[in-house]
Scaffold this motif. Structure first.
Motif, PDB file in Angstrom:
ATOM      1  N   LYS A 112      -7.652  -0.468  -4.114  1.00 29.03           N
ATOM      2  CA  LYS A 112      -6.675  -1.362  -4.759  1.00 29.03           C
ATOM      3  C   LYS A 112      -5.673  -0.626  -5.644  1.00 29.03           C
ATOM      4  CE  LYS A 112      -7.215  -5.685  -6.664  1.00 29.03           C
ATOM      5  NZ  LYS A 112      -7.868  -6.692  -7.499  1.00 29.03           N
ATOM      6  N   THR A 152     -10.395  -3.046   0.079  1.00 27.07           N
ATOM      7  CA  THR A 152      -9.575  -1.883   0.434  1.00 27.07           C
ATOM      8  C   THR A 152      -8.508  -2.298   1.447  1.00 27.07           C
ATOM      9  OG1 THR A 152     -11.140  -1.292   2.178  1.00 27.07           O
ATOM     10  CG2 THR A 152     -11.398  -0.151   0.064  1.00 27.07           C
ATOM     11  N   CYS A 153      -7.492  -1.462   1.563  1.00 32.88           N
ATOM     12  CA  CYS A 153      -6.400  -1.729   2.508  1.00 32.88           C
ATOM     13  C   CYS A 153      -6.989  -1.901   3.912  1.00 32.88           C
ATOM     14  CB  CYS A 153      -5.399  -0.570   2.493  1.00 32.88           C
ATOM     15  SG  CYS A 153      -4.113  -0.755   3.750  1.00 32.88           S
ATOM     16  N   CYS A 212       0.861  -1.190   0.000  1.00 36.63           N
ATOM     17  CA  CYS A 212       0.000   0.000   0.000  1.00 36.63           C
ATOM     18  C   CYS A 212       0.899   1.243   0.000  1.00 36.63           C
ATOM     19  CB  CYS A 212      -0.913  -0.001   1.228  1.00 36.63           C
ATOM     20  SG  CYS A 212      -1.922   1.489   1.348  1.00 36.63           S
ATOM     21  N   TYR A 255       0.146  -6.615   1.205  1.00 39.24           N
ATOM     22  CA  TYR A 255      -0.791  -7.719   0.981  1.00 39.24           C
ATOM     23  C   TYR A 255       0.020  -8.921   0.549  1.00 39.24           C
ATOM     24  CZ  TYR A 255      -4.206 -10.946  -0.654  1.00 39.24           C
ATOM     25  OH  TYR A 255      -4.930 -12.100  -0.790  1.00 39.24           O
ATOM     26  N   LYS A 290      -4.125   1.968  -5.183  1.00 41.97           N
ATOM     27  CA  LYS A 290      -3.016   2.592  -4.434  1.00 41.97           C
ATOM     28  C   LYS A 290      -1.910   1.568  -4.130  1.00 41.97           C
ATOM     29  CE  LYS A 290      -4.770   6.784  -3.790  1.00 41.97           C
ATOM     30  NZ  LYS A 290      -6.098   6.623  -4.361  1.00 41.97           N
ATOM     31  N   PHE A 291      -2.125   0.320  -4.546  1.00 41.11           N
ATOM     32  CA  PHE A 291      -1.141  -0.727  -4.247  1.00 41.11           C
ATOM     33  C   PHE A 291      -0.138  -0.879  -5.389  1.00 41.11           C
ATOM     34  CE2 PHE A 291      -3.851  -1.540  -0.801  1.00 41.11           C
ATOM     35  CZ  PHE A 291      -3.224  -2.413   0.075  1.00 41.11           C
ATOM     36  N   TYR A 301       1.266  -1.079   4.306  1.00 38.33           N
ATOM     37  CA  TYR A 301       0.764  -2.441   4.535  1.00 38.33           C
ATOM     38  C   TYR A 301       1.108  -3.308   3.325  1.00 38.33           C
ATOM     39  CZ  TYR A 301      -2.668  -6.268   4.546  1.00 38.33           C
ATOM     40  OH  TYR A 301      -3.273  -7.499   4.468  1.00 38.33           O
TER      41      TYR A 301
END
Ligand code: FMN
Length: 233
Positions: free
Chosen positions: A223, A215-216, A183, A190, A225-226, A188
């Motif tokens: 998503k 979402t985060c 993120c 994933y 923003k990842f 964060y």
């Protein structure tokens, strides 16, 4: 120095609340420990940039809520990645007041202690606040969260203001075949090996297969923003 030596230090995970006169706030902290038994005292290390820092200095009291292992990431994200200068973090959280009149966070909490400030130690970026425990109670028999559990099982990170922050923290989970995604808002990661149990995403789910509505779990970013994690080799 081999900084990896520091990663072996164990911590818990806490919400520290403080304030007075209807101006209250809380933040996540991992740096809390009991200093003496008689009188019972504790110490916390708080970044000078945090809104909570000023509230502890002016009110000279704080409360530590010891978090449960089951505390969801969005709860930790609210208190650990957002500032009380921008959002009212306590608005929708269950609290009560005790001896110090500082809100005691009850959600996701196994026990709490109320503290009156005794001493401060200027440590550059952080201040160590030491105080006397004036009250406390156990409110659940759930397992308390450890910092290792937060990192290794929940896939959690720490912001720059945490005393234990490490740039480019090493991978907390095993290296899977599918890529991990980071993120860009809160850091964060994933990890498809872990999935995202807070959002009902099963271990083994690739990032590409996450629903667009996902979402985060920490900061709520969508998503888009990842970013794909760069090779860790
Ligand atoms: C896992 C974790 C551990 C943290 N530990 C600390 C800590 O021990 N001390 C500290 O000052 N900040 C720590 N932080 C950072 C603060 O919680 C964060 O900067 C917060 O947004 C400050 O909020 P405030 O500006 O409302 O006070 C931690 C954050 C996380 C997510």
């Amino acid at each position: 120095m081999n900084r990896a030596a520091l990663h072996k230090i164990s911590y818990g995970l806490y919400i520290v609340t403080s304030g007075q006169d209807d101006k209250f706030n809380g933040q996540v902290a991992n740096s809390m420990f009991q200093v003496t038994s008689n009188p019972a005292t504790v110490a916390i290390s708080i970044n000078k940039e945090n809104y909570t820092h000023g509230l502890i200095k002016s009110s000279r009291k704080f409360v530590v809520s010891i978090l449960a292992e089951a505390a969801p990431m969005n709860f930790i994200g609210l208190f650990g990645f957002k500032s009380g200068r921008d959002v009212n973090k306590l608005q929708n959280v269950k609290t009560k007041t005790g001896m110090t009149k500082v809100p005691i966070v009850l959600e996701n909490t196994v026990s709490y202690i109320e503290v009156e400030l005794e001493k401060e130690l200027d440590c550059g970026t952080h201040t160590i606040f030491v105080g006397n425990i004036v009250d406390g109670d156990v409110i659940s028999n759930e397992e308390p969260m450890t910092y290792a559990y937060y990192q290794q099982v929940k896939g959690g990170k720490s912001p720059k203001t945490a005393p234990t922050y490490v740039k480019d923290e090493p991978a907390a989970a095993s290296v899977g075949i599918a890529a991990r995604y980071v993120c860009s808002v809160c850091g964060y990661v994933y990890d498809p090996v872990l999935g995202d149990s807070d959002s009902g995403i099963a271990p083994g789910t690739k990032f590409e297969d996450l629903p667009e509505s996902w979402t985060c779990p920490v900061c709520g970013a969508d998503k888009s923003k990842f970013e794909k994690e760069q090779s860790r080799v």
